[in-house]
Design a protein around this motif. Structure first.
Motif, PDB file in Angstrom:
ATOM      1  N   PHE A 163      -6.508   1.866  -1.451  1.00  0.00           N
ATOM      2  CA  PHE A 163      -5.839   0.395  -1.613  1.00  0.00           C
ATOM      3  C   PHE A 163      -7.762  -0.626  -2.005  1.00  0.00           C
ATOM      4  CE2 PHE A 163      -4.955  -3.856  -0.313  1.00  0.00           C
ATOM      5  CZ  PHE A 163      -3.837  -4.060  -1.334  1.00  0.00           C
ATOM      6  N   ILE A 171       1.011  -0.945   0.312  1.00  0.00           N
ATOM      7  CA  ILE A 171      -0.171   0.041  -0.592  1.00  0.00           C
ATOM      8  C   ILE A 171       0.967   0.887  -0.140  1.00  0.00           C
ATOM      9  CG2 ILE A 171      -1.780   1.102   1.134  1.00  0.00           C
ATOM     10  CD1 ILE A 171      -2.518  -1.522   2.570  1.00  0.00           C
ATOM     11  N   ILE A 213      -4.903   4.466   1.739  1.00  0.00           N
ATOM     12  CA  ILE A 213      -5.297   3.093   2.309  1.00  0.00           C
ATOM     13  C   ILE A 213      -6.198   2.421   2.279  1.00  0.00           C
ATOM     14  CG2 ILE A 213      -6.045   1.647   4.367  1.00  0.00           C
ATOM     15  CD1 ILE A 213      -3.924   3.614   6.176  1.00  0.00           C
TER      16      ILE A 213
END
Length: 717
Positions: free
Chosen positions: A591, A545, A588
């Motif tokens: 992702f 990530i 985050i």
């Protein structure tokens, strides 16, 4: 000095009815052991030998003969244990009792003064009195960090730094390093436990000789002394480690249980004690009376950098008062009481013959300079980063230019700029490609960003680097599954994603070059082991990530049960965590919102790769962590906990129990701390906690909270 082949140590105990060595033989063996270690210390540590190699070998042979005849005469610190002879199956991993932190860097006197000011702000003068401003300074060694553990003066174990929390066990290799005492020198009494930390290095002259030998034998030469030292220490063939000139230099401690020895109150006295115990320490260390003297010392080391026998890349300044070190504590990354002066990079001129474009695992296109090989600070450099399109334009770098090259931070080579006086007339500006060199797809550059990106999830370069990262040390750290094998698997089309790795069969691998039956089975077994033993912090880091490295992965795993829970977290919840800002939170969220990524996570779950955090309650199907069943719920969940003083449990064990109960380990006493767990001789942390109104627990209170969290200890604990 030379030495003989090591003989095996019989494990059986000899009957008391069997013949026994005479009193004279026992006395001779003790004398030989002590005398050989004395000469070893004179030769390897003090560089002041008193006898010849032949005389040393004669004494060594006599001791070897005695120990072969009477195995019971071999002590745990016999000089014959220094000789490498066996092959290890692999390197086991073990947690450090106290985390091995790195150091923050300063690059100027102004940066240093800012660091001192931050130290002042972190210091509680009302609680602790005036901040001591004496500093112990020594050169910053460019080697491999190591921890060597002594119990009652005898070497028991050695661990590499690893990720700071867990290292590799390299005890047998470390025994072969002649500057490492197998038994601490002196009459004692010695600490019951002493974790000595320092650096394994290879001196410049020894490194040059080793590379000459490698070249003469037609073997690969090493890039620099640090790589040579690290590769040598991690050898599974101990005879190779024994044959190479490694040296260990000690500079700090991990956990120390000083009794019955007297503790050291200051860093400079600790360095004197380590020297008395038989260790080499960094050369030209000095006690500085204040910040100004530290600046002068750093300038002196920089001026004499080339005169040091080993590679150095800076100078280190540590608060000299050890109680003040403890009171200042640590940030999430580094100590507040120590810092490294990083020196300007070493530079050299060479010819830029071309510019290649590499595609990283996140799709970023990075320009790389192709150079005529040139030595820079002891390393032969043939490729160097050019960062991005804007940097190429700003520096006006062109193919055909003579350029200045430096090792940024003495690690990553980079092109500083052209030597315009030597620019040839045919040199033309470089045009950055707008298509991906790996897949041919159009690349794009977001407004405000410097990087061009390839967003093709099927791009072979992106896929290759993402999968290589997944198994690397920064990912799941799967031993034996290296980048060369990943490249073959990806290029063959058999592996399209990290999940595909866990479906491989040994028979499928036999068609690959240099892959035999034994290696193929080990390859598959390593993947299967990783599937069953991977931790949540490791898996989060392995996912790649953007902006989420190992430290942030540990933070996230300390707050979320599993990837499902993390995937449901919104941006506001993420930004409430320390060191997670809007950019990291958005990365985050992006992702987990990707359909392709969600599909891959679903495959991980199907394959059984679905760890749950040891730092928050497990689901009912969760297993045990560190021999402790994780709590379903309890009073420690989400609480910030810090330990001080000596408990009946080892510190590391107590910390892991707290983590299993859902606690988050803190680095210092502050207003956010929920509990300070206090043992014997707690020091200044207790006073500071009481002044701030932090709840204080004795060991019985801590155990009661563990019990309330559903964690029971063995009767022996």
């Amino acid at each position: 000095m030379s030495s003989l082949n090591k003989t095996s140590i019989p494990s059986e105990q000899h009957s008391l009815l069997a013949p026994q060595p005479s009193a004279e033989e026992r006395k001779r063996a003790r004398w030989l052991s002590a005398e050989l270690e004395r000469h070893n210390y004179l030769y390897h540590t003090l560089d002041a030998p008193e006898i010849s190699d032949e005389q040393y070998d004669a004494l060594f042979r006599e001791l070897t003969d005695l120990e072969e005849r009477w195995p019971g005469l071999r002590s745990p610190h016999s000089p014959t244990l220094r000789v490498g002879g066996g092959l290890l199956d692999g390197l086991a991993k073990k947690a450090h009792r106290r985390r091995m932190y790195g150091l923050d860097n300063v690059f100027s006197d102004e940066d240093w003064r800012d660091f001192v000011e931050r130290m002042r702000r972190a210091w509680d003068a009302e609680l602790n009195g005036p901040l001591p401003l004496e500093f112990w300074c020594d050169p910053k060694l460019d080697g491999l960090a190591l921890e060597i553990i002594y119990e009652h003066g005898v070497l028991r174990e050695a661990l590499t730094r690893g990720d700071g929390e867990t290292g590799e066990v390299v005890t047998e290799a470390v025994r072969t390093i002649r500057t490492v005492p197998l038994r601490l020198r002196g009459e004692g009494p010695f600490p019951s436990r002493l974790e000595v930390r320092g650096e394994v290095v290879m001196f410049k002259k020894d490194f040059a000789a080793l590379n000459e030998q490698q070249q003469a034998l037609g073997r690969k030469v090493f890039a620099n002394p640090r790589n040579a030292a690290a590769g040598t220490l991690r050898q599974l063939d101990i005879s190779i480690t024994e044959s190479r000139p490694l040296r260990f230099l000690a500079y700090s401690l991990g956990e120390a249980a000083w009794a019955p020895a007297e503790p050291c109150p200051s860093q400079h006295e600790l360095m004197e004690r380590l020297t008395a115990y038989g260790f080499l320490t960094p050369p030209d260390g000095r006690l500085c009376a204040g910040p100004d003297e530290v600046e002068a010392y750093a300038a002196w080391v920089r001026e004499h950098r080339q005169d040091f026998p080993m590679e150095i890349d800076g100078a280190v300044a540590k608060q000299d008062n050890l109680e003040a070190q403890e009171a200042l504590g640590f940030t999430a990354r580094a100590p507040r009481f120590a810092v490294a002066f990083k020196f300007p990079a070493m530079q050299a001129e060479t010819l830029l013959t071309g510019i290649d474009i590499q595609v990283g695992r996140t799709g970023v296109l990075t320009p790389v300079a192709v150079l005529e090989p040139v030595p820079v600070g002891g390393v032969m450099v043939s490729r160097a980063t050019l960062h991005n399109e804007d940097e190429i334009r700003a520096r006006d770098v062109r193919v055909g230019d003579t350029v200045m090259v430096q090792r940024a931070g003495d690690v990553i080579p980079e092109v500083v700029g052209p030597v315009l006086a030597k620019r040839p007339p045919e040199a033309v500006e470089f045009v950055f490609p707008h298509t991906c060199p790996a897949c041919g797809e159009t690349v794009h550059r977001e407004p405000g960003e410097a990087a061009w990106r390839c967003d093709n999830l099927s791009c072979p370069a992106v896929r290759l680097r993402a999968i290589s990262h997944f198994v690397s040390k920064a990912g799941l750290d799967i031993q034996g599954v290296g980048q060369k094998w990943i490249a073959q698997l990806v290029n063959s089309g058999r592996v399209q994603s990290p999940a595909d790795l866990f479906t491989l069969k040994a028979e499928e691998l036999l068609g690959f070059e240099r892959m035999g039956e034994v290696l193929a089975q080990k390859f598959v077994d390593a993947l299967d082991e990783a599937r069953h033993t991977a931790t949540l912090p490791r898996l989060i880091s392995a996912l790649g990530i953007r902006h989420v490295g190992e430290q942030t992965a540990r933070l996230l795993a300390g707050q979320f049960r599993d990837l499902d829970e993390l995937g449901r977290a919104d941006g506001e919840s993420l930004q409430a965590l320390p060191d997670v800002g809007p950019e990291v939170a958005a990365s985050i969220r992006n992702f987990f919102e990707s359909p392709a990524n969600r599909a891959q996570l679903a495959r991980f779950r199907e394959l059984g790769l679905w760890p749950q955090s040891p730092l928050v309650p497990f689901a009912p199907s969760g297993g045990a962590e560190n021999g402790v069943e994780a709590a379903q719920d309890g009073p420690l969940r989400g609480k910030n906990v810090l330990f001080t003083g000596s408990l009946s449990l080892p510190r590391g064990r107590a910390q892991r129990l707290a983590e299993a109960a859902g606690a988050v380990l803190a680095g210092s006493v502050n207003k956010k701390l929920d509990y300070l767990v206090v043992g014997d001789k707690p020091g200044g942390k207790l006073d500071k906690a009481q002044a701030l109104g932090v709840a204080v627990l004795d060991e019985a209170g801590f155990r009661a909270l563990l019990a309330a969290s559903g964690i029971t200890l063995d009767a022996s604990e």
